[in-house]
Write a protein that holds these residues in place. Structure first.
Motif, mmCIF file in Angstrom:
data_model
loop_
_atom_site.group_PDB
_atom_site.id
_atom_site.type_symbol
_atom_site.label_atom_id
_atom_site.label_comp_id
_atom_site.label_asym_id
_atom_site.label_seq_id
_atom_site.Cartn_x
_atom_site.Cartn_y
_atom_site.Cartn_z
ATOM 1 N N ILE A 149 -5.847 -0.243 0.145
ATOM 2 C CA ILE A 149 -6.912 -1.201 -0.144
ATOM 3 C C ILE A 149 -7.494 -0.918 -1.520
ATOM 4 O O ILE A 149 -7.972 0.193 -1.785
ATOM 5 C CB ILE A 149 -8.029 -1.128 0.919
ATOM 6 C CG1 ILE A 149 -7.468 -1.524 2.296
ATOM 7 C CG2 ILE A 149 -9.205 -2.037 0.544
ATOM 8 C CD1 ILE A 149 -8.463 -1.398 3.431
ATOM 9 N N ASN A 150 -7.422 -1.912 -2.382
ATOM 10 C CA ASN A 150 -7.986 -1.823 -3.738
ATOM 11 C C ASN A 150 -7.532 -0.552 -4.477
ATOM 12 O O ASN A 150 -8.310 0.062 -5.215
ATOM 13 C CB ASN A 150 -9.517 -1.872 -3.680
ATOM 14 C CG ASN A 150 -10.038 -3.240 -3.241
ATOM 15 O OD1 ASN A 150 -9.320 -4.228 -3.291
ATOM 16 N ND2 ASN A 150 -11.281 -3.290 -2.803
ATOM 17 N N GLY A 151 -6.278 -0.170 -4.264
ATOM 18 C CA GLY A 151 -5.736 0.989 -4.972
ATOM 19 C C GLY A 151 -6.330 2.317 -4.554
ATOM 20 O O GLY A 151 -6.208 3.319 -5.275
ATOM 21 N N TYR A 152 -6.918 2.368 -3.357
ATOM 22 C CA TYR A 152 -7.602 3.580 -2.911
ATOM 23 C C TYR A 152 -6.655 4.780 -2.822
ATOM 24 O O TYR A 152 -7.024 5.904 -3.202
ATOM 25 C CB TYR A 152 -8.260 3.354 -1.552
ATOM 26 C CG TYR A 152 -8.738 4.631 -0.900
ATOM 27 C CD1 TYR A 152 -9.937 5.217 -1.290
ATOM 28 C CD2 TYR A 152 -7.983 5.278 0.076
ATOM 29 C CE1 TYR A 152 -10.374 6.403 -0.713
ATOM 30 C CE2 TYR A 152 -8.411 6.463 0.657
ATOM 31 C CZ TYR A 152 -9.605 7.015 0.254
ATOM 32 O OH TYR A 152 -10.023 8.192 0.815
ATOM 33 N N ARG A 153 -5.447 4.584 -2.312
ATOM 34 C CA ARG A 153 -4.553 5.717 -2.042
ATOM 35 C C ARG A 153 -4.219 6.492 -3.312
ATOM 36 O O ARG A 153 -4.192 7.725 -3.307
ATOM 37 C CB ARG A 153 -3.285 5.236 -1.336
ATOM 38 C CG ARG A 153 -3.515 4.860 0.115
ATOM 39 C CD ARG A 153 -2.221 4.486 0.802
ATOM 40 N NE ARG A 153 -2.444 4.135 2.186
ATOM 41 C CZ ARG A 153 -2.463 5.002 3.198
ATOM 42 N NH1 ARG A 153 -2.283 6.282 2.948
ATOM 43 N NH2 ARG A 153 -2.663 4.582 4.437
ATOM 44 N N ALA A 154 -3.937 5.789 -4.410
ATOM 45 C CA ALA A 154 -3.618 6.489 -5.656
ATOM 46 C C ALA A 154 -4.819 7.275 -6.157
ATOM 47 O O ALA A 154 -4.679 8.417 -6.622
ATOM 48 C CB ALA A 154 -3.159 5.489 -6.714
ATOM 49 N N LYS A 155 -6.012 6.694 -6.055
ATOM 50 C CA LYS A 155 -7.224 7.385 -6.488
ATOM 51 C C LYS A 155 -7.486 8.613 -5.620
ATOM 52 O O LYS A 155 -7.835 9.690 -6.121
ATOM 53 C CB LYS A 155 -8.420 6.434 -6.423
ATOM 54 C CG LYS A 155 -8.292 5.209 -7.315
ATOM 55 C CD LYS A 155 -9.409 4.208 -7.029
ATOM 56 C CE LYS A 155 -9.170 2.898 -7.765
ATOM 57 N NZ LYS A 155 -10.169 1.860 -7.388
ATOM 58 N N ARG A 156 -7.324 8.465 -4.321
ATOM 59 C CA ARG A 156 -7.556 9.576 -3.400
ATOM 60 C C ARG A 156 -6.524 10.685 -3.620
ATOM 61 O O ARG A 156 -6.862 11.870 -3.615
ATOM 62 C CB ARG A 156 -7.495 9.060 -1.962
ATOM 63 C CG ARG A 156 -7.619 10.132 -0.891
ATOM 64 C CD ARG A 156 -8.953 10.827 -0.907
ATOM 65 N NE ARG A 156 -9.109 11.711 0.251
ATOM 66 C CZ ARG A 156 -10.005 12.684 0.327
ATOM 67 N NH1 ARG A 156 -10.843 12.905 -0.670
ATOM 68 N NH2 ARG A 156 -10.084 13.431 1.413
ATOM 69 N N ALA A 157 -5.260 10.298 -3.833
ATOM 70 C CA ALA A 157 -4.213 11.294 -4.055
ATOM 71 C C ALA A 157 -4.503 12.102 -5.312
ATOM 72 O O ALA A 157 -4.322 13.327 -5.329
ATOM 73 C CB ALA A 157 -2.852 10.615 -4.153
ATOM 74 N N GLU A 158 -4.954 11.439 -6.371
ATOM 75 C CA GLU A 158 -5.267 12.152 -7.601
ATOM 76 C C GLU A 158 -6.437 13.105 -7.393
ATOM 77 O O GLU A 158 -6.428 14.243 -7.879
ATOM 78 C CB GLU A 158 -5.580 11.152 -8.720
ATOM 79 C CG GLU A 158 -5.895 11.802 -10.060
ATOM 80 C CD GLU A 158 -4.782 12.705 -10.565
ATOM 81 O OE1 GLU A 158 -5.108 13.718 -11.223
ATOM 82 O OE2 GLU A 158 -3.600 12.416 -10.296
ATOM 83 N N ALA A 159 -7.451 12.651 -6.645
ATOM 84 C CA ALA A 159 -8.595 13.521 -6.343
ATOM 85 C C ALA A 159 -8.154 14.731 -5.527
ATOM 86 O O ALA A 159 -8.632 15.853 -5.748
ATOM 87 C CB ALA A 159 -9.663 12.724 -5.595
#
Length: 233
Positions: free
Chosen positions: A156-166
Motif C-alpha cells: 500500500i502506497n509503497g509501504y513495503r519498500a520504505k519499511r524494508a529500508e528502515a
C-alpha cells in the motif's frame, strides 16, 4: 513470502484442521510443526490443548493453480470488494513477480498487489500490522474462490519498500551495538517477511549472525556475535 500460523486445539489433528481452514490452503501446501502435543490431564484437571505451527511452503515451481488470467481476476475482485466494504477509494494493480529468496530456497514466484490512494494508508497500521491482516484476509478469500493457495503479497502506497529500508538500517545499527557490547540484542516481534529482511541484511556480516526465537506473534529476531549464537531462523 512466508505465511505462518500458530493454532491450538483439543488434539493435534483438530489444531491442524483449524489452521488449514484459517489459511484457506490444503494440507500438502503447508509444513506442520507440533509445538505442544497437549494433554488430556486427569479427569480434566491439568488438561492442555495441543499447539501447532503451520507454514505455507514457498516454491520455485511455476505459479500454482488456475490460469494467470483467472488468478488476476480473482485477486482484483477480492481486493476491490474489501476496499469497497471499508469505504476506501484506491487504484490497484495485480501482476506476477519473482522474489529473491535465501540461498537454501532460491527465488520464488508471488502475485503482487499494489494499492495506491490518499486514504489507503489507513490499512497499513503500526509497523504494517493492519496491512498483514488485510493480506491474510485477501489470501483466504482468493484461496476459497479458486480452490488453491495463491502466494499473494499486498503493498500500500509503497509501504513495503520504505519499511524494508528502515529494517535494514535498524539491522546495521543493532549489529554495531552488538559488536560494541558483545551482548545479543532482541528486536521487537515481527512477521515472517520482516524477519527475513533482517536475516538477509546481516547474512554476510563477518562479526554477527541472526536467529529467531519465540512463537506465533511473539516470534522475533536476535542479533548476536557469531560465537554466541544459538537457535534457528
Amino acid at each position: 513470502m512466508d505465511m505462518e500460523l500458530v493454532v491450538s486445539g483439543p488434539t493435534i489433528e483438530a489444531a491442524i484442521q483449524t489452521g488449514l481452514a484459517q489459511l484457506g490452503v490444503p494440507r500438502e501446501a503447508v509444513e506442520i510443526e507440533v509445538l505442544d502435543p497437549g494433554s488430556p490431564g486427569f479427569l480434566g484437571i491439568g488438561a492442555r490443548e495441543a499447539r501447532v505451527r503451520l507454514v505455507v511452503r514457498e516454491t520455485t515451481a511455476p505459479l500454482p493453480g488456475p490460469a494467470p488470467e483467472q488468478i488476476e481476476e480473482a485477486v482484483a475482485h477480492a481486493i476491490s470488494g474489501l476496499l469497497a466494504s471499508l469505504g476506501i477509494q484506491a487504484t490497484l494493480s495485480v501482476a506476477p513477480e519473482t522474489v529473491e529468496g535465501p540461498e537454501e530456497r532460491g527465488n520464488y514466484s508471488i502475485w503482487m498487489v499494489r494499492i495506491e490512494g490518499p486514504t489507503a494508508g489507513r490499512l497499513i497500521g503500526r509497523h504494517g500490522r493492519t496491512l498483514y491482516a488485510f493480506q491474510t484476509l485477501a489470501r483466504a478469500i482468493v484461496a476459497r474462490r479458486l480452490g488453491a493457495f495463491i502466494p499473494l503479497v499486498v503493498d500500500i502506497n509503497g509501504y513495503r519498500a520504505k519499511r524494508a529500508e528502515a529494517l535494514r538500517r535498524l539491522a546495521l545499527k543493532k549489529a554495531e551495538q552488538v559488536m560494541a557490547t558483545g551482548r545479543p540484542v532482541e528486536l521487537e516481534p515481527m512477521p515472517a517477511a520482516e524477519r527475513r529482511v533482517i536475516h538477509m541484511a546481516l547474512k554476510d556480516h563477518p562479526k554477527v549472525t541472526t536467529y529467531s526465537i519465540g512463537e506465533g506473534e511473539d516470534r522475533r529476531v536476535v542479533i548476536a556475535m557469531r560465537w554466541t549464537s544459538e537457535g534457528n531462523a
